[in-house]
Scaffold this active site. Structure first.
Site, PDB file in Angstrom:
ATOM      1  N   ASP A   1       0.826  -1.213   0.000  1.00  0.00           N
ATOM      2  CA  ASP A   1       0.000   0.000   0.000  1.00  0.00           C
ATOM      3  C   ASP A   1       0.862   1.266   0.000  1.00  0.00           C
ATOM      4  OD1 ASP A   1      -2.367   1.408  -0.003  1.00  0.00           O
ATOM      5  OD2 ASP A   1      -2.592   1.376   2.180  1.00  0.00           O
TER       6      ASP A   1
ATOM      7  N   ASN B   1     -10.953  -2.269  -5.264  1.00  0.00           N
ATOM      8  CA  ASN B   1     -10.151  -1.392  -6.134  1.00  0.00           C
ATOM      9  C   ASN B   1     -10.796  -1.180  -7.518  1.00  0.00           C
ATOM     10  OD1 ASN B   1      -6.949  -2.597  -4.847  1.00  0.00           O
ATOM     11  ND2 ASN B   1      -8.120  -0.798  -4.231  1.00  0.00           N
TER      12      ASN B   1
HETATM   13  C1  IPE Z   1      -5.511  -2.545  -0.054  1.00  0.00           C
HETATM   14  O1  IPE Z   1      -5.136  -1.224  -0.265  1.00  0.00           O
HETATM   15  C2  IPE Z   1      -5.507  -3.309  -1.343  1.00  0.00           C
HETATM   16  C3  IPE Z   1      -4.212  -3.501  -1.972  1.00  0.00           C
HETATM   17  C4  IPE Z   1      -3.054  -3.131  -1.514  1.00  0.00           C
HETATM   18  C5  IPE Z   1      -4.250  -4.192  -3.229  1.00  0.00           C
HETATM   19  P1  IPE Z   1      -6.210  -0.072  -0.479  1.00  0.00           P
HETATM   20  O2  IPE Z   1      -5.454   1.182  -0.673  1.00  0.00           O
HETATM   21  O3  IPE Z   1      -7.174  -0.459  -1.538  1.00  0.00           O
HETATM   22  O4  IPE Z   1      -6.986  -0.089   0.915  1.00  0.00           O
HETATM   23  P2  IPE Z   1      -7.735   1.076   1.694  1.00  0.00           P
HETATM   24  O5  IPE Z   1      -8.678   1.710   0.734  1.00  0.00           O
HETATM   25  O6  IPE Z   1      -6.689   2.031   2.184  1.00  0.00           O
HETATM   26  O7  IPE Z   1      -8.397   0.377   2.836  1.00  0.00           O
HETATM   27  C1  IPE Z   2      -1.385   0.329  -3.446  1.00  0.00           C
HETATM   28  O1  IPE Z   2      -1.243   1.703  -3.433  1.00  0.00           O
HETATM   29  C2  IPE Z   2      -1.725  -0.236  -4.812  1.00  0.00           C
HETATM   30  C3  IPE Z   2      -3.120  -0.688  -4.953  1.00  0.00           C
HETATM   31  C4  IPE Z   2      -4.024  -0.694  -4.033  1.00  0.00           C
HETATM   32  C5  IPE Z   2      -3.503  -1.170  -6.268  1.00  0.00           C
HETATM   33  P1  IPE Z   2      -2.464   2.698  -3.471  1.00  0.00           P
HETATM   34  O2  IPE Z   2      -2.855   2.905  -4.894  1.00  0.00           O
HETATM   35  O3  IPE Z   2      -3.554   2.222  -2.592  1.00  0.00           O
HETATM   36  O4  IPE Z   2      -1.824   4.031  -2.906  1.00  0.00           O
HETATM   37  P2  IPE Z   2      -2.404   4.947  -1.751  1.00  0.00           P
HETATM   38  O5  IPE Z   2      -2.741   4.060  -0.609  1.00  0.00           O
HETATM   39  O6  IPE Z   2      -3.596   5.633  -2.336  1.00  0.00           O
HETATM   40  O7  IPE Z   2      -1.286   5.884  -1.425  1.00  0.00           O
HETATM   41 MG    MG Z   3      -3.970   2.458  -0.621  1.00  0.00          MG
END
Ligand code: IPE
Ligand code: IPE
Ligand code: MG
Length: 241
Positions: free
Chosen positions: A19, A67
């Protein structure tokens, strides 16, 4: 003094919620996709590190069921990145003797993605050193509902259902439960990842954003895990004193 990993007390399975890509990019004044692109380097180094440290199973949460609700351009960019990365990195997986698998609702992925993924899974299927599982279009609740559907379709007698039997219907049926779950980016939540399997996992949170994560960070997490007392509901050393 640099600490060493205790080879006798390795977690067999490590799961990682990768993340923080978007925030990492934003800090640099760039678009979110810049962060996703840089996340690939972290994936590569972490996979190679896990192999080097002797980890048998590594699961990476790459794309959740939720997502799909992101803006279309971001979803498209992630899918394109997934295709090119799998294509480029199959060679590295072969060199490292790593078997690729996936969990999640793969049928939801664009066809090109499904094709790239199934080819890489086929090519690497006899590799033995480590199993790398990509969680794609995955969520823990989706997986549990899916298991219930399969159990009903198979007309399994309610009284015969045990935890072991239920687990045979989860997409992780061939993988042990993760002893260690790592989440980057400073968020302290599960976000619908492996809800059943993490019942007794040790949780490790780091403020590092995913694109900055490297094998040394994985090492730090493993060493931290090795200092913990896993009691599974018992008393320490099973003593009463
Ligand atoms: C969790 O991260 C899913 C992945 C890393 C694939 P998200 O960024 O989607 O989760 P939230 O929205 O912060 O809970
Ligand atoms: C993790 O990074 C990748 C996925 C969830 C696909 P994020 O895209 O969630 O990045 P943040 O959490 O918004 O910084
Ligand atoms: Mg994230």
């Amino acid at each position: 003094m640099t600490q060493l990993i205790d080879k006798e007390n390795l977690p067999k399975h490590i799961a990682i919620t990768m993340d923080g890509n978007g925030r990492w990019a934003k800090e640099k004044g760039k678009m979110r996709v810049f962060g996703h692109n840089h996340g690939v380097k972290a994936v590569k180094d972490t996979v190679e590190g896990a192999v080097e440290y002797g980890i048998k199973f590594l699961t990476l949460f790459a794309f959740s069921t939720e997502n799909w609700n992101r803006p279309r351009q971001e979803v498209n960019a992630l899918m394109t990145l997934l295709i090119s990365t799998i294509n480029k990195e199959t060679k590295t997986l072969m060199e490292n003797n790593v078997k690729l698998t996936s969990i999640g609702d793969i049928s939801k992925l664009p066809e090109k993605c499904q094709k790239e993924l199934s080819e890489a899974i086929e090519i690497t299927k006899n590799n033995k050193r480590m199993t790398l599982t990509l969680a794609l279009s995955y969520s823990g609740k989706w997986e549990i509902i899916n298991a219930v559907k399969e159990i009903i379709k198979n007309k399994i007698d309610a009284e015969s259902i045990t935890e072991n039997i239920f687990e045979q219907y989860l997409s992780t049926k061939n993988v042990p439960e993760p002893e260690l779950l790592i989440r980057t980016s400073g968020e302290h939540r599960i976000s619908n990842f492996m809800l059943w399997q993490i019942a007794y996992s040790e949780l490790y949170f780091t403020d590092k954003m995913w694109p900055d994560f490297r094998r040394t960070d994985l090492k730090e997490a493993i060493i931290n895990y090795q200092k913990r007392d896993r009691r599974f509901g018992r008393t320490a050393n099973n003593k009463y004193e």
